[in-house]
Design a protein around this motif. Structure first.
Motif, PDB file in Angstrom:
ATOM      1  N   SER A  77       4.099   5.975  -3.983  1.00 42.49           N
ATOM      2  CA  SER A  77       4.972   6.536  -2.948  1.00 42.49           C
ATOM      3  C   SER A  77       6.325   5.836  -2.965  1.00 42.49           C
ATOM      4  O   SER A  77       6.451   4.706  -3.444  1.00 42.49           O
ATOM      5  N   LEU A  78       7.317   6.522  -2.418  1.00 42.33           N
ATOM      6  CA  LEU A  78       8.649   5.933  -2.324  1.00 42.33           C
ATOM      7  C   LEU A  78       8.676   4.778  -1.328  1.00 42.33           C
ATOM      8  O   LEU A  78       9.379   3.792  -1.508  1.00 42.33           O
ATOM      9  N   ARG A  79       7.891   4.905  -0.263  1.00 45.75           N
ATOM     10  CA  ARG A  79       7.841   3.877   0.777  1.00 45.75           C
ATOM     11  C   ARG A  79       6.464   3.227   0.775  1.00 45.75           C
ATOM     12  O   ARG A  79       5.462   3.858   0.431  1.00 45.75           O
ATOM     13  N   LYS A  80       6.412   1.971   1.190  1.00 39.48           N
ATOM     14  CA  LYS A  80       5.174   1.206   1.161  1.00 39.48           C
ATOM     15  C   LYS A  80       4.884   0.593   2.529  1.00 39.48           C
ATOM     16  O   LYS A  80       5.789   0.374   3.340  1.00 39.48           O
ATOM     17  N   LEU A  81       3.615   0.297   2.767  1.00 38.45           N
ATOM     18  CA  LEU A  81       3.193  -0.479   3.921  1.00 38.45           C
ATOM     19  C   LEU A  81       2.624  -1.802   3.444  1.00 38.45           C
ATOM     20  O   LEU A  81       1.978  -1.871   2.394  1.00 38.45           O
ATOM     21  N   SER A  82       2.852  -2.824   4.226  1.00 36.62           N
ATOM     22  CA  SER A  82       2.225  -4.113   3.945  1.00 36.62           C
ATOM     23  C   SER A  82       0.738  -4.018   4.274  1.00 36.62           C
ATOM     24  O   SER A  82       0.331  -3.398   5.257  1.00 36.62           O
TER      25      SER A  82
ATOM     26  N   ILE B 165       0.849  -1.188   0.000  1.00 37.72           N
ATOM     27  CA  ILE B 165       0.000   0.000   0.000  1.00 37.72           C
ATOM     28  C   ILE B 165       0.888   1.244   0.000  1.00 37.72           C
ATOM     29  O   ILE B 165       1.906   1.299   0.693  1.00 37.72           O
ATOM     30  N   ASN B 166       0.506   2.250  -0.765  1.00 38.53           N
ATOM     31  CA  ASN B 166       1.259   3.511  -0.772  1.00 38.53           C
ATOM     32  C   ASN B 166       1.264   4.135   0.618  1.00 38.53           C
ATOM     33  O   ASN B 166       0.207   4.246   1.267  1.00 38.53           O
TER      34      ASN B 166
END
Length: 434
Positions: free
Chosen positions: A71-76, A53-54
């Motif tokens: 996004s540069l970073r993601k969440l599970s 997820i963004n």
């Protein structure tokens, strides 16, 4: 002005002025739900096969109008579920509330989330695309009126009280659609100018490379330089290492903090002062007291090399009349001007041959760092002194012509950006009827 509404009234907002008579003024909290993001537990735990997820941070939100798709970073997705996080829906405005990026806004084109430095503005009774344009163009006004001491902070209480013009929903959508089209056209023109600048910069580098490795006379016999990334050079040129041309050993700069700004003391030149075109930024001026600077003073013709970090290999040729010294992340090279002209070697450091040499150094090391030991043995090809001067004179003129063309393109880009900003302002404040 063309396309005006029939009647206007005072908005009561100083930086907006008059708005169409039938428009309302509403508080932001009455048309958006404000929801601040978080950094959830185990935010960095991502396993193979996880649905990602963004997760937006301020670094994802640039200046101007930012359509956000990734996004540069993601969440599970697992982290989202375990922390009971409600994702920001498509159409949410991601508003940066703290730090240097405070006031910047992005438009979420996909469901996602953010860290705690960003507030999600989830639309309740509005067409959020309209307010995306409004907040983008008026961010400085909102930011300047926010209360903070040192660190810029726009908290949700302040943001929620922000007064906004409120056209009919159908008008909000029409204005946003119009701006999507017009801003898209302007952005295409800007991209075209940027592409032309890139081509001119590439052409400039090829002109420099050709001149400093092949010379100006296309009919001279050539020989193999013995260096893969240089290839053939004129038969009468020599190829050796840089230290053979130095009048003294290379020197590291002063390890002193850049704290003072006294124009009566020598300028303290640092890596961050040097622009990509080899000139110095005016607004970053710092000085060093003479007693600390005296061992690191520059003379005309000194060449500075950046030795580490993202700018490693960047060079600066000192040819100024003001007194200056240099900082520790720079290395000074002083050439024997009877054998190697500073102008010629500076142009050499702008060539593809120099770039290829830098890359060969990085291949051998995991750390991007080039010290005096490596610069000293850098391969240098050099024609006779008179030919060096001719090449330097030729490149002075040729590069000046190319730089002028680049400057014209950059001016066009700035005018297009200014026009885009004024167009958005006129539309979202009702000065121009759509």
């Amino acid at each position: 002005m063309e396309n005006r509404y029939d009647k206007y009234k005072d908005s009561g907002i100083a930086w907006i002025g008059e708005i169409p008579e039938h428009w309302e003024i509403r508080k932001l909290k009455n048309i958006f739900l404000l929801s601040t993001g978080t950094t959830p537990k185990e935010y960095d735990k991502i396993s193979e096969g996880d649905n990602l997820i963004n997760w937006y941070t301020p670094s994802d939100i640039l200046e101007g109008c930012n359509d956000l798709f990734s996004s540069l970073r993601k969440l599970s997705e697992r982290v989202i579920y375990e922390n009971k996080i409600s994702l920001f829906p498509i159409g949410t405005l991601l508003y940066v509330g703290i730090g240097a990026s405070a006031g910047k806004v992005g438009y979420a084109n996909e469901n996602g989330y953010s860290n705690q430095q960003i507030t999600g503005l989830i639309p309740l009774e509005c067409y959020s695309r309209f307010y995306f344009y409004y907040l983008s163009v008026l961010k400085d006004k909102i930011r300047d009126n926010a209360f903070f001491t040192t660190l810029p902070i726009i908290n949700n209480v302040y943001l929620g009280q922000e007064l906004l013009p409120y056209p009919l929903l159908s008008e909000q959508q029409s204005i946003a659609n119009y701006l999507d089209q017009k801003c898209g056209e302007i952005d295409e023109l800007i991209t075209l100018q940027e592409e032309m600048i890139t081509k001119l910069q590439s052409y400039k580098q090829s002109v420099i490379t050709e001149a400093v490795t092949k010379g100006l006379n296309k009919n001279v016999p050539l020989k193999d330089s013995g260096i893969e990334w240089i290839g053939e050079i004129p038969e009468h040129w020599i190829c050796t290492v840089f230290k053979k041309f130095l009048s003294e050993p290379m020197q590291y700069g002063a390890n002193e903090p850049a704290e003072e700004c006294n124009y009566n003391d020598p300028r303290y030149i640092r890596i961050t002062d040097i622009k990509d075109d080899g000139t110095l930024r005016d607004h970053t001026f710092k000085s060093l007291p003479l007693e600390k600077a005296k061992e690191y003073m520059l003379t005309k013709g000194d060449l500075l090399f950046a030795r580490s970090g993202a700018t490693v290999g960047k060079t600066f040729l000192y040819k100024e009349d003001y007194a200056a010294c240099f900082a520790g992340y720079l290395i000074k090279a002083r050439c024997n001007k009877n054998e190697l002209l500073p102008n010629f070697i500076f142009y050499y450091t702008l060539s593809n041959a120099y770039q290829n040499w830098k890359n060969s150094i990085f291949i051998q090391s995991t750390i991007q760092n080039i010290g005096a030991d490596k610069y000293s043995v850098m391969p240098i090809i050099a024609p006779p002194l008179s030919e060096q001067q001719s090449i330097a004179n030729y490149l002075d003129q040729k590069c000046s012509e190319i730089d002028e063309l680049i400057s014209i393109k950059q001016q066009k880009i700035e005018k297009l950006k200014d026009y885009k900003k004024s167009l958005i302002f006129e539309c979202v404040t009702g000065k121009r009827k759509v």
